[in-house]
Design a protein around this motif. Sequence first.
Motif, PDB file in Angstrom:
ATOM      1  N   GLU A 249      77.792  29.838  26.503  1.00  0.00           N
ATOM      2  CA  GLU A 249      77.472  29.404  25.136  1.00  0.00           C
ATOM      3  C   GLU A 249      77.597  30.563  24.152  1.00  0.00           C
ATOM      4  O   GLU A 249      77.988  30.375  23.005  1.00  0.00           O
ATOM      5  CB  GLU A 249      76.058  28.825  25.081  1.00  0.00           C
ATOM      6  N   ARG A 250      77.256  31.753  24.621  1.00  0.00           N
ATOM      7  CA  ARG A 250      77.376  32.914  23.740  1.00  0.00           C
ATOM      8  C   ARG A 250      78.842  33.151  23.369  1.00  0.00           C
ATOM      9  O   ARG A 250      79.167  33.624  22.300  1.00  0.00           O
ATOM     10  CB  ARG A 250      76.808  34.149  24.442  1.00  0.00           C
ATOM     11  N   GLU A 251      79.750  32.805  24.284  1.00  0.00           N
ATOM     12  CA  GLU A 251      81.176  33.035  24.048  1.00  0.00           C
ATOM     13  C   GLU A 251      81.845  31.925  23.242  1.00  0.00           C
ATOM     14  O   GLU A 251      82.926  32.117  22.713  1.00  0.00           O
ATOM     15  CB  GLU A 251      81.905  33.148  25.394  1.00  0.00           C
ATOM     16  N   CYS A 252      81.227  30.759  23.189  1.00  0.00           N
ATOM     17  CA  CYS A 252      81.910  29.603  22.588  1.00  0.00           C
ATOM     18  C   CYS A 252      81.903  29.677  21.063  1.00  0.00           C
ATOM     19  O   CYS A 252      80.846  29.654  20.433  1.00  0.00           O
ATOM     20  CB  CYS A 252      81.260  28.303  23.051  1.00  0.00           C
ATOM     21  N   ASP A 253      83.084  29.737  20.481  1.00  0.00           N
ATOM     22  CA  ASP A 253      83.205  29.846  19.021  1.00  0.00           C
ATOM     23  C   ASP A 253      83.053  28.498  18.321  1.00  0.00           C
ATOM     24  O   ASP A 253      83.042  28.442  17.090  1.00  0.00           O
ATOM     25  CB  ASP A 253      84.570  30.446  18.657  1.00  0.00           C
ATOM     26  N   MET A 254      82.984  27.420  19.101  1.00  0.00           N
ATOM     27  CA  MET A 254      82.808  26.100  18.494  1.00  0.00           C
ATOM     28  C   MET A 254      81.351  25.650  18.566  1.00  0.00           C
ATOM     29  O   MET A 254      81.026  24.519  18.197  1.00  0.00           O
ATOM     30  CB  MET A 254      83.702  25.066  19.192  1.00  0.00           C
ATOM     31  N   GLY A 255      80.491  26.511  19.057  1.00  0.00           N
ATOM     32  CA  GLY A 255      79.059  26.196  19.100  1.00  0.00           C
ATOM     33  C   GLY A 255      78.708  25.053  20.036  1.00  0.00           C
ATOM     34  O   GLY A 255      77.701  24.358  19.827  1.00  0.00           O
ATOM     35  N   VAL A 256      79.519  24.846  21.075  1.00  0.00           N
ATOM     36  CA  VAL A 256      79.259  23.729  21.995  1.00  0.00           C
ATOM     37  C   VAL A 256      78.029  24.049  22.866  1.00  0.00           C
ATOM     38  O   VAL A 256      77.965  25.127  23.465  1.00  0.00           O
ATOM     39  CB  VAL A 256      80.490  23.479  22.906  1.00  0.00           C
ATOM     40  N   PRO A 257      77.062  23.140  22.938  1.00  0.00           N
ATOM     41  CA  PRO A 257      75.894  23.359  23.811  1.00  0.00           C
ATOM     42  C   PRO A 257      76.276  23.094  25.268  1.00  0.00           C
ATOM     43  O   PRO A 257      75.971  22.037  25.834  1.00  0.00           O
ATOM     44  CB  PRO A 257      74.879  22.339  23.289  1.00  0.00           C
ATOM     45  N   ILE A 258      76.949  24.052  25.860  1.00  0.00           N
ATOM     46  CA  ILE A 258      77.597  23.847  27.161  1.00  0.00           C
ATOM     47  C   ILE A 258      76.602  23.474  28.258  1.00  0.00           C
ATOM     48  O   ILE A 258      76.816  22.526  29.026  1.00  0.00           O
ATOM     49  CB  ILE A 258      78.398  25.114  27.543  1.00  0.00           C
ATOM     50  N   ARG A 259      75.481  24.197  28.314  1.00  0.00           N
ATOM     51  CA  ARG A 259      74.531  23.927  29.406  1.00  0.00           C
ATOM     52  C   ARG A 259      73.968  22.517  29.311  1.00  0.00           C
ATOM     53  O   ARG A 259      73.810  21.829  30.314  1.00  0.00           O
ATOM     54  CB  ARG A 259      73.407  24.966  29.385  1.00  0.00           C
ATOM     55  N   GLU A 260      73.708  22.101  28.090  1.00  0.00           N
ATOM     56  CA  GLU A 260      73.185  20.738  27.896  1.00  0.00           C
ATOM     57  C   GLU A 260      74.205  19.708  28.387  1.00  0.00           C
ATOM     58  O   GLU A 260      73.862  18.744  29.082  1.00  0.00           O
ATOM     59  CB  GLU A 260      72.906  20.546  26.403  1.00  0.00           C
ATOM     60  N   LEU A 261      75.481  19.933  28.044  1.00  0.00           N
ATOM     61  CA  LEU A 261      76.524  18.972  28.422  1.00  0.00           C
ATOM     62  C   LEU A 261      76.739  18.940  29.931  1.00  0.00           C
ATOM     63  O   LEU A 261      76.849  17.866  30.529  1.00  0.00           O
ATOM     64  CB  LEU A 261      77.848  19.317  27.722  1.00  0.00           C
ATOM     65  N   ILE A 262      76.811  20.122  30.539  1.00  0.00           N
ATOM     66  CA  ILE A 262      77.109  20.105  31.985  1.00  0.00           C
ATOM     67  C   ILE A 262      75.909  19.587  32.781  1.00  0.00           C
ATOM     68  O   ILE A 262      76.082  18.960  33.822  1.00  0.00           O
ATOM     69  CB  ILE A 262      77.604  21.479  32.517  1.00  0.00           C
ATOM     70  N   ASN A 263      74.709  19.826  32.280  1.00  0.00           N
ATOM     71  CA  ASN A 263      73.545  19.282  32.987  1.00  0.00           C
ATOM     72  C   ASN A 263      73.471  17.764  32.851  1.00  0.00           C
ATOM     73  O   ASN A 263      73.049  17.064  33.764  1.00  0.00           O
ATOM     74  CB  ASN A 263      72.250  19.915  32.461  1.00  0.00           C
ATOM     75  N   ALA A 264      73.929  17.256  31.690  1.00  0.00           N
ATOM     76  CA  ALA A 264      73.862  15.807  31.462  1.00  0.00           C
ATOM     77  C   ALA A 264      75.017  15.071  32.123  1.00  0.00           C
ATOM     78  O   ALA A 264      74.839  13.997  32.696  1.00  0.00           O
ATOM     79  CB  ALA A 264      73.848  15.525  29.964  1.00  0.00           C
ATOM     80  N   LYS A 265      76.255  15.657  32.029  1.00  0.00           N
ATOM     81  CA  LYS A 265      77.428  14.904  32.480  1.00  0.00           C
ATOM     82  C   LYS A 265      78.215  15.585  33.590  1.00  0.00           C
ATOM     83  O   LYS A 265      79.204  15.049  34.069  1.00  0.00           O
ATOM     84  CB  LYS A 265      78.399  14.715  31.300  1.00  0.00           C
ATOM     85  N   GLY A 266      77.838  16.818  33.922  1.00  0.00           N
ATOM     86  CA  GLY A 266      78.589  17.549  34.951  1.00  0.00           C
ATOM     87  C   GLY A 266      79.922  18.057  34.440  1.00  0.00           C
ATOM     88  O   GLY A 266      80.783  18.476  35.212  1.00  0.00           O
TER      89      GLY A 266
END
Length: 368
Positions: A249-266
């Motif tokens: 998430e620190r690297e993502c320039d689009m501000g994507v909440p990566i951990r939230e997404l992968i925990n919810a949808k894999g």
Amino acid sequence: MDNNKISWAKIFSIFGLIWLASSFIHPLHVSLGGKMVQINAYPEIYLIPLFGIWRLRTEKQPYQRNRIKWMLGLFFLYWVLLFNLYPKVPFVDGTTHTTYLAVHMVGSLPFFLMLIAVAFMGKRADCGWNCPCVFDRETIGFAFRDATLKGDFWWRFRHIKWIGLITVWGYFVYMLLDPAHAYQRFGETMYETILWAYYLSFLIIPFTGHRSFCRWGCPWAATWGVLNLAGFYKIKADTEKCIDCGLCERECDMGVPIRELINAKGMIRSTECMGCGRCVHVCPREVLTFHDYKDVFKSRNLSPLERNIRLAGGLTVAGLIVLDPGSPWGYLGLAFFFTGLFGFCPTYAMIGTVVKKIKTSAGRSKDL
Ligand code: SF4
Ligand code: SF4
Ligand code: SF4
């Protein structure tokens, strides 16, 4: 890079961004030999290579270095060499216009080809690798990437761009219904408004990060984004291995909440992801892997050499679609190109010829 620290890169970046914005907002003319010449016309021609060299010298991550090289190469091929050809481009309303090969001209052939490319490869086909905007922002504006506004509050702002989506596709329908007047009555103002927003957005980069227009303002970000959800592209996550370090998430320039997404949808399957690959490559546990159309074609019947011949030859011949719209040869070239892209020739399959059986597995070695 510390966001509060003033660096030379940021100072040069500010000058570059102001100069770039001024080329549209306030053209500067001087008299040279009795002729008025715009001295700030199309500054991308020299700013992108200059800042691109700086990016190549400072970027450590191999995948990002590769991406910068591709961007610089595509910039010259598509936006410098082909730009000046001004070929005849067919539009959906049956008209043909002499224009540059813009994939962002709604209803044009390049626009539809880009829709197909995004459906197969995700937004990275344009927003990660090919859009003039990404060339500008990942070079001239890159010094301010650490100013990127992240978190729940800013993530909500992504919905603003649906206004752009409705506008663009509303115009598309208008083109079909009233081709004689759609541009004069609506299209001209629409493109003018988008261009103002686009160029003004360069001035807010120091406060918002370099991809703010892509996140909140771009109408095509929404169009391509829908295909990100509906097409083949996604980043799958092996969540068992995730240690919740937050580096992605620190690297993502689009501000994507990566951990939230992968925990919810894999997986990361978001309208925002522009496929830069930063999260994939920064992850210390190799949790994330790219997936796209290549997954569908697990079994290929073309050798790497023949794939490259078909890609290069097919793309060259496909140019006839634009240069000679009446000729069927361009479409044959396009079909040839796609067989190279998939590594799969249906004709070979039908006659039972297998040049080389290649088993693919999606993963880092196949990311490109
Ligand atoms: S979001 Fe829009 S402006 Fe940004 S790279 Fe994509 S198409 Fe270009
Ligand atoms: S989610 Fe990953 S690939 Fe997508 S934009 Fe963010 S860092 Fe890039
Ligand atoms: S970088 Fe990898 S391990 Fe760390 S939170 Fe992201 S996915 Fe999990």
